[in-house]
Write an enzyme that holds these catalytic residues in place. Structure first.
Site, short mmCIF file in Angstrom:
data_model
loop_
_atom_site.label_atom_id
_atom_site.label_comp_id
_atom_site.label_asym_id
_atom_site.label_seq_id
_atom_site.Cartn_x
_atom_site.Cartn_y
_atom_site.Cartn_z
N GLN A 82 0.82 -1.21 0.00
CA GLN A 82 0.00 0.00 0.00
C GLN A 82 0.85 1.27 0.00
OE1 GLN A 82 -2.35 -0.74 3.52
NE2 GLN A 82 -4.10 -1.53 2.34
N GLN A 83 2.11 1.14 0.42
CA GLN A 83 2.98 2.31 0.43
C GLN A 83 3.54 2.64 -0.95
OE1 GLN A 83 6.00 2.16 3.49
NE2 GLN A 83 4.64 1.10 4.93
N CYS A 84 3.39 1.73 -1.90
CA CYS A 84 3.88 1.95 -3.25
C CYS A 84 2.81 2.68 -4.07
CB CYS A 84 4.22 0.64 -3.94
SG CYS A 84 5.54 -0.28 -3.11
N THR A 85 3.24 3.70 -4.80
CA THR A 85 2.32 4.42 -5.67
C THR A 85 1.97 3.56 -6.88
OG1 THR A 85 3.31 6.52 -5.01
CG2 THR A 85 1.98 6.53 -7.01
#
Length: 595
Positions: free
Chosen positions: A455-458
């Protein structure tokens, strides 16, 4: 004069080579030097002309048309044109002009001189004269030297043949008589004659210098090609486009990821030449496919450095700088031992904002945009925010800061008294446009703390960053072309109230929001909020008073921003607000709910 070339001419005269090919009398030489690294060249031509001793005298000189009868002039013109256009005589610059008693003129080779004299014809020694002055050109010197040595003549009648646009021009040509009286010793082969003929440069005998950098240097070619595209755009489509303001604008890009790479390239395409990129991350293996300034060879390097190197490869004339630095963020508390380092980063970011004209906010998280927004509002700098969702995007320009209306702030106490009234209006007396945080009712906090790694990856659809970046850079170009600049009103598409004719690049919206899945785009406006954590008069005044101490408190205690701006009270009042629901009776005409 270097003796090699004149001696060759002297030898050709004595060994009879001139009669085989008279062009040897026109030998020349050139001295040259090339500084290839700078595409600079030095050259000096010499056209050796032998000096007779004593010098020959021109006894008479008149225009050929005045010396010849009409029949002779017409016959001579015809003969010269034929001589010039015949393949066997095209490259023969020296010849004999034989004029018969019936005014018929023929041109013959130098080797036919005895035959012409036996025929009793009038003979002129003709030559192509490259000069356009009212006296014979330099080839006559070598010609007279040859005639003197070959046949021993003391009186020589000559024709300086000249052309206009490829055809004989007897009005411009000259016929004259020269007197030669050289000593017998001068005629011997062992004599070493003097010569003149170095080319004159601006009245002095010196070399010529020429620079071909603009035509050959890759950097110069890249500049001229890029400028040509922009000039064509101005010439053909946007005549009012101010290109100089684009090239002079200093742009700071915060974030060298997918958006940062695209924005940097488009800035160069628009003619921006001063770009600074700031990022603290390194190029990952997954980046090159999505981030256009990187290749696999860049993996492991800092993005800011690799991006600038790529910009210089693409366009060597760009003035690009890469800065490796993390942006301090609210919600990311700073340990005591790191406070000094963070404060130095805050100071450095403040200095960067001050020395640039435009700041692009292209970082991954909300909280990383807070400090740049605060600094831009305080310094009244143009700020452009662009952000991506999975299939949606937003591009917006921040409005002018609350201090923009105050020309002389004076003491902070008097500034505080005025700030409440000025917080929502700009110096044009109109409602200020909002910033990225004006619609938020919470302070920026750590947005990645409770996210899983994936979820931290765009994650965004391919191509979305290119579209978003195109709108962001186009929006900046429009702001710079507008006479009001950062104070320009928000405009909407297809609105009759838009003064779009005042801006050569069309309307200037405040916000652009689009969706790839819906293939749609809308323009919105959001005005400044008095409770904004990024640009309200409250936070700007606090920053003006306390400086970096205020920033450090906001970083360590995000709720401080909510308390200071009134968001805490706003949320409390919203929580205490009760709604009474009353259901309508059966007799009501329609079922409805009253609030």
């Amino acid at each position: 004069m270097n003796l090699q070339c004149p001696l060759l001419i002297w030898d050709d005269i004595h060994n009879g080579k001139v009669e085989e090919s008279s062009s040897v009398l026109l030998r020349f030489m050139v001295i040259s030097f090339a500084e290839l690294k700078k595409w600079s060249f030095c050259y000096w031509f010499a056209f050796p002309a032998l000096m007779l001793d004593p010098a020959a005298r021109v006894v008479s000189l008149r225009s050929a048309s005045q010396c010849l009868s009409l029949e002779q002039a017409e016959s001579l013109s015809s003969a010269c044109n034929e001589w010039r256009n015949t393949s066997s005589t095209t490259g023969v610059p020296f010849f004999l002009v034989c004029i018969a008693s019936d005014s018929h003129v023929t041109l013959r080779h130098l080797a036919d001189w005895e035959a012409c004299m036996d025929d009793g014809q009038k003979v002129l020694f003709g030559f192509y004269d490259p000069c356009n002055v009212p006296y014979p050109g330099w080839p006559l010197r070598n010609y007279l030297a040859y005639i003197c040595i070959r046949w021993g003549l003391e009186k020589v009648h000559f024709l300086c043949y000249r052309e206009t646009r490829g055809f004989a021009d007897l009005g411009f040509s000259l016929i004259g008589e020269a007197s030669i009286s050289v000593s017998p010793e001068w005629k011997t082969r062992d004599c070493t004659p003097k010569a003149v003929g170095w080319e004159v440069n601006k009245g002095n005998a010196k070399p010529n210098f020429i620079s071909l950098a603009k035509a050959m240097d890759p950097t110069s070619l890249a500049i001229s090609s890029a400028d040509l595209n922009l000039k064509l755009m101005k010439w053909r489509a946007v005549p009012d486009l101010n290109l100089s303001i684009l090239s002079a604008t200093r742009c700071l890009i915060l974030g060298a990821g997918t958006l940062g790479c695209e924005v940097a390239r488009l800035l160069m395409a628009w003619g921006f030449r001063k770009i600074t990129m700031l990022d603290s991350g390194k190029v990952a293996i997954s980046n090159p496919l999505r981030q256009s300034l990187y290749t696999l060879d860049d993996c492991g390097e800092f993005k800011a450095i690799a991006a600038v190197r790529s910009l210089n490869r693409i366009f060597p004339a760009v003035e690009a700088e890469g800065i490796v630095m993390a942006i301090p963020m609210p919600g990311h508390p700073v340990p005591e031992q790191e406070e000094q380092s963070v404060l130095e980063d805050c100071k450095r970011l403040h200095d960067l904002v001050e020395c640039h004209d435009v700041i692009f906010l292209l970082t991954d998280t909300r909280e990383s945009r807070w400090l740049p927004t605060l600094l831009c509002s305080s310094a009244n700098k143009i700020a452009i925010t662009a952000a991506l969702g999975f299939e949606s995007f937003v591009v917006m320009r921040h409005g002018a800061g609350p201090l923009s209306m105050i020309k002389d702030s004076g003491a902070l106490s008097s500034l505080s008294a005025e700030m409440h009234n000025l917080s929502l209006t700009n110096r044009m007396g109109k409602q200020r446009l909002g910033c990225y945080f004006c619609n938020d009712v919470v302070a920026p906090v750590d947005s990645t703390a409770n996210r899983t790694l994936d979820q931290q990856c765009t994650v965004a659809l391919p191509g979305l960053a290119s579209i978003t970046s195109g709108y962001a850079v186009k929006l900046l170009a429009g702001i710079l072309q507008d006479r009001l600049g950062i104070f320009a009103d928000a405009e909407f598409a297809n609105s009759a109230n838009n003064p779009s004719s005042e801006n050569c690049l069309g309307i200037l919206p405040h916000q652009i929001r689009g969706s790839l899945s819906q293939m749609s785009m809308i323009t919105l406006v959001g005005h400044a909020s008095s409770s904004c954590t990024g640009c309200s008069s409250t936070v700007i005044l606090e920053y003006q008073k306390r400086g970096l101490d205020f920033v450090l408190q906001a970083i360590n205690t995000p709720m401080y921003l909510e308390d200071r701006t009134g968001l805490t009270e706003l949320k409390k009042s919203a929580d205490s607000f009760n709604l009474d629901w009353e259901v309508g009776t059966d007799d009501a005409e329609d079922d409805c709910v009253e609030i």
